[in-house]
Design a protein around this motif. Structure first.
Motif, PDB file in Angstrom:
ATOM      1  N   HIS A 295       0.722  -1.237   0.238  1.00  0.00           N
ATOM      2  CA  HIS A 295      -0.115   0.016   0.063  1.00  0.00           C
ATOM      3  C   HIS A 295       0.896   1.391  -0.030  1.00  0.00           C
ATOM      4  CE1 HIS A 295      -2.901  -3.024   1.357  1.00  0.00           C
ATOM      5  NE2 HIS A 295      -3.932  -2.064   0.972  1.00  0.00           N
ATOM      6  N   GLN A 299      -2.089   1.431   5.295  1.00  0.00           N
ATOM      7  CA  GLN A 299      -3.050   0.595   5.586  1.00  0.00           C
ATOM      8  C   GLN A 299      -3.564   0.591   7.200  1.00  0.00           C
ATOM      9  OE1 GLN A 299      -3.700  -3.302   4.497  1.00  0.00           O
ATOM     10  NE2 GLN A 299      -1.490  -3.710   4.590  1.00  0.00           N
ATOM     11  N   ARG A 304      -7.291   4.152   7.732  1.00  0.00           N
ATOM     12  CA  ARG A 304      -8.662   3.538   7.273  1.00  0.00           C
ATOM     13  C   ARG A 304      -9.827   4.288   7.937  1.00  0.00           C
ATOM     14  NH1 ARG A 304      -8.595  -0.999   4.636  1.00  0.00           N
ATOM     15  NH2 ARG A 304      -6.598  -2.282   4.572  1.00  0.00           N
ATOM     16  N   GLY A 308     -11.018   5.765   4.684  1.00  0.00           N
ATOM     17  CA  GLY A 308     -11.999   4.874   4.262  1.00  0.00           C
ATOM     18  C   GLY A 308     -11.187   3.724   3.628  1.00  0.00           C
ATOM     19  N   ASP A 309     -11.957   2.428   3.824  1.00  0.00           N
ATOM     20  CA  ASP A 309     -11.419   1.156   3.173  1.00  0.00           C
ATOM     21  C   ASP A 309     -11.477   1.107   1.669  1.00  0.00           C
ATOM     22  OD1 ASP A 309     -10.870   0.264   5.836  1.00  0.00           O
ATOM     23  OD2 ASP A 309     -12.812  -1.032   5.883  1.00  0.00           O
ATOM     24  N   ASP A 310     -12.255   1.604   1.150  1.00  0.00           N
ATOM     25  CA  ASP A 310     -12.562   1.569  -0.357  1.00  0.00           C
ATOM     26  C   ASP A 310     -11.277   2.347  -0.859  1.00  0.00           C
ATOM     27  OD1 ASP A 310     -14.839  -0.049  -0.137  1.00  0.00           O
ATOM     28  OD2 ASP A 310     -15.927   1.883  -0.251  1.00  0.00           O
ATOM     29  N   LEU A 311     -10.715   3.444  -0.511  1.00  0.00           N
ATOM     30  CA  LEU A 311      -9.796   4.429  -0.890  1.00  0.00           C
ATOM     31  C   LEU A 311      -8.460   3.515  -0.708  1.00  0.00           C
ATOM     32  CD1 LEU A 311      -8.808   6.422  -2.592  1.00  0.00           C
ATOM     33  CD2 LEU A 311      -8.733   8.281  -0.599  1.00  0.00           C
ATOM     34  N   ASP A 313      -7.796   0.452  -0.189  1.00  0.00           N
ATOM     35  CA  ASP A 313      -7.598  -0.940  -0.874  1.00  0.00           C
ATOM     36  C   ASP A 313      -7.903  -0.764  -2.211  1.00  0.00           C
ATOM     37  OD1 ASP A 313      -7.047  -2.191   1.736  1.00  0.00           O
ATOM     38  OD2 ASP A 313      -9.180  -2.415   2.164  1.00  0.00           O
ATOM     39  N   SER A 314      -7.927   0.627  -2.693  1.00  0.00           N
ATOM     40  CA  SER A 314      -7.976   0.948  -4.096  1.00  0.00           C
ATOM     41  C   SER A 314      -7.040   0.262  -4.821  1.00  0.00           C
ATOM     42  CB  SER A 314      -8.640   2.074  -4.446  1.00  0.00           C
ATOM     43  OG  SER A 314      -7.432   3.027  -4.256  1.00  0.00           O
ATOM     44  N   ARG A 315      -7.240   0.070  -6.046  1.00  0.00           N
ATOM     45  CA  ARG A 315      -6.110  -0.419  -7.278  1.00  0.00           C
ATOM     46  C   ARG A 315      -4.987   0.687  -7.475  1.00  0.00           C
ATOM     47  NH1 ARG A 315      -6.361  -4.142 -11.358  1.00  0.00           N
ATOM     48  NH2 ARG A 315      -4.923  -4.106 -13.095  1.00  0.00           N
ATOM     49  N   ASN A 317      -3.906   2.631  -4.975  1.00  0.00           N
ATOM     50  CA  ASN A 317      -3.027   2.698  -3.777  1.00  0.00           C
ATOM     51  C   ASN A 317      -2.207   1.567  -3.658  1.00  0.00           C
ATOM     52  OD1 ASN A 317      -2.293   4.092  -1.564  1.00  0.00           O
ATOM     53  ND2 ASN A 317      -3.399   2.921  -0.200  1.00  0.00           N
TER      54      ASN A 317
END
Length: 372
Positions: A295, A299, A304, A308-311, A313-315, A317
Motif C-alpha cells: 500500500h 493501511q 482507514r 475509508g477502506d475503499d480508498l 484498498d483501491s487499485r 493505492n
C-alpha cells in the motif's frame, strides 16, 4: 357385521410429498437427544442419501490427492535423475582438471645458464636424455637431446570470456619463444641469473563463491533473510560477467523444494524498476511467488478511519513489488529518521493529508529502485 378394513397407503404414493406429513419442528415432541431420522423412515432415507453423497465426495477428493502425490513423486524422480547427471558431469570435469594439472611439474629441471637453450625444460634426470625415457642414453647431440616443450592445456578460446577468467587465471609469467616458456636467460649473452621455476598456469580459487544453499527451510530468526540477501547480492554482482554461473545457481535452488519461498524472493530481488502502471497491473490477480502487494499510503487503522477502506484498498493505492524490497520499505517506515526530526516516517505521516502520504510513498519506491 361387516369387517372394518384398514386403508392401505403405499409408501411410493406419498414419497414425493413426504415433507407435507412431517412437522419441521418434530424434534420438539421427541425425547431430548433422539434424532428424528432414527424414528421416521423418510428422514432416515434422506440422511442416508446425504451420507452417501459425502462419502463419494471424500473418495473423489482422496483420489485427486493420491494422483497429485503420484505426480509430485514422478517429478521428484525426474529431478533426482537430473541431479545425478549434473553430479556425473562435475565428476568428469574434476577428473579432466586433475589430469591437466598432472601434466605440469614445477620441480622439473631446466637447462642451466650459458647453454644456447638455457632456461628450457629438460628431462627429470637432469641429464641430456629425452623426457620420453630419461634413463636411456640416446647418444645424440645436445641440441637434439633437449626435452620437448610441455603441451599446452586446451580449454578453448577464453580471451573474451569473463566467466572463465574468474575460474582460471591463465597468463604467461614471461614472454615465450616458439611456444616454449623461457627462463631468465633468453640468449647466451644474457647474464641474468636463472629464476626459480614457477607454474605456467595457476588454478585460482573462486574469487566470489555463491552462498551455500540450505537443504531445509531455516527457522524464523535463524538466517532466512540473511541467506536471501546474500544470494540476491551475489546474483546482482555476477549476473553480467558470470551469467552461466547464476543460471546454474538458480537451477540448484530450484532443486530444493523446501526453500521455494526463499528461491522466489531471491529471483525477484533484482527486478528492474517499472512504471507505476506496470506495478499496479497485477493487483487483484492471484498472488505470485517472490512478490507482495504494498500500500503506497499506509493501511493502518488511523488511515482507514480517515480515508475509508475503499480508498485504502483501491487499485490506485497498491503496487506488487519484490518481497525483499517490500521488507526494506516497511523497515524504513518504522525506524526513526533525521529527515523527520527523529521520528519514524510512519509517525510523521499520521496527521498528513492523502497527497502528502502519496508523495512520500512514491518517492520511497523510487529510492528503492522499484518505481521508475
Amino acid at each position: 357385521m361387516p369387517q372394518k378394513l384398514t386403508p392401505r397407503i403405499d409408501e411410493r404414493w406419498i414419497r414425493h410429498d413426504w415433507r407435507m406429513w412431517i412437522r419441521p419442528d418434530i424434534a420438539r415432541w421427541m425425547k431430548p437427544g433422539v434424532d428424528p431420522a432414527d424414528v421416521i423412515p423418510a428422514l432416515a432415507r434422506e440422511r442416508a442419501r446425504k451420507e452417501a453423497a459425502e462419502e463419494r465426495a471424500r473418495a473423489a477428493e482422496d483420489a485427486a490427492l493420491a494422483a497429485e502425490i503420484e505426480h509430485e513423486r514422478r517429478a521428484l524422480a525426474a529431478l533426482n535423475e537430473k541431479v545425478k547427471e549434473l553430479n556425473a558431469d562435475m565428476a568428469r570435469w574434476r577428473r579432466r582438471v586433475a589430469e591437466e594439472e598432472a601434466k605440469y611439474s614445477p620441480d622439473q629441471p631446466r637447462v642451466p645458464a650459458g647453454n644456447p637453450r638455457g632456461g628450457q625444460w629438460t628431462d627429470r634426470s637432469g641429464g641430456q636424455g629425452t623426457v620420453a625415457n630419461p634413463s636411456q642414453d640416446t647418444g645424440q647431440g645436445t641440441a637434439t637431446s633437449l626435452a620437448q616443450p610441455m603441451g599446452n592445456v586446451s580449454i578453448g578460446d577464453v580471451s573474451g570470456s569473463s566467466e572463465l577468467g574468474d575460474l582460471f587465471r591463465i597468463k604467461p609469467d614471461e614472454p615465450r619463444k616458439e611456444g616454449v616458456r623461457l627462463a631468465a636467460n633468453d640468449t647466451p649473452e644474457d647474464p641474468t641469473p636463472v629464476r626459480d621455476p614457477t607454474p605456467i598456469r595457476e588454478a585460482a580459487p573462486l574469487v566470489d563463491p555463491a552462498p551455500k544453499i540450505p537443504q531445509e527451510m531455516p527457522p524464523k530468526g535463524g538466517g532466512r533473510m540473511v541467506f536471501v540477501r546474500d544470494a540476491a547480492q551475489w546474483v546482482a554482482r555476477n549476473a553480467g560477467r558470470a551469467a552461466l554461473a547464476v543460471e546454474t545457481y538458480f537451477e540448484a535452488l530450484d532443486q530444493v523444494e523446501k526453500i521455494k519461498a526463499l528461491t522466489d524472493a531471491i529471483k525477484s530481488a533484482n527486478d528492474p524498476a517499472k512504471t507505476l502502471e506496470e506495478l499496479q497491473a497485477p493487483i487483484g490477480s492471484p498472488s505470485q511467488g517472490g512478490y507482495e502487494d504494498h500500500h503506497i499510503v499506509g493501511q493502518h487503522a488511523q488511515n482507514r478511519a480517515r480515508f475509508g477502506d475503499d480508498l485504502i484498498d483501491s487499485r490506485e493505492n497498491q503496487v506488487r513489488i519484490p518481497v525483499v524490497k517490500h521488507i526494506d520499505i516497511s523497515t524504513w517506515y518504522s525506524r526513526s529518521n533525521d529527515e523527520y526530526n527523529g521520528v519514524s516516517p510512519r509517525d510523521y505521516l499520521r496527521d498528513k493529508d492523502w497527497d502528502e502520504q502519496m508523495r512520500v510513498g512514491l518517492d520511497r519506491l523510487r529510492k528503492h529502485k522499484v518505481l521508475k
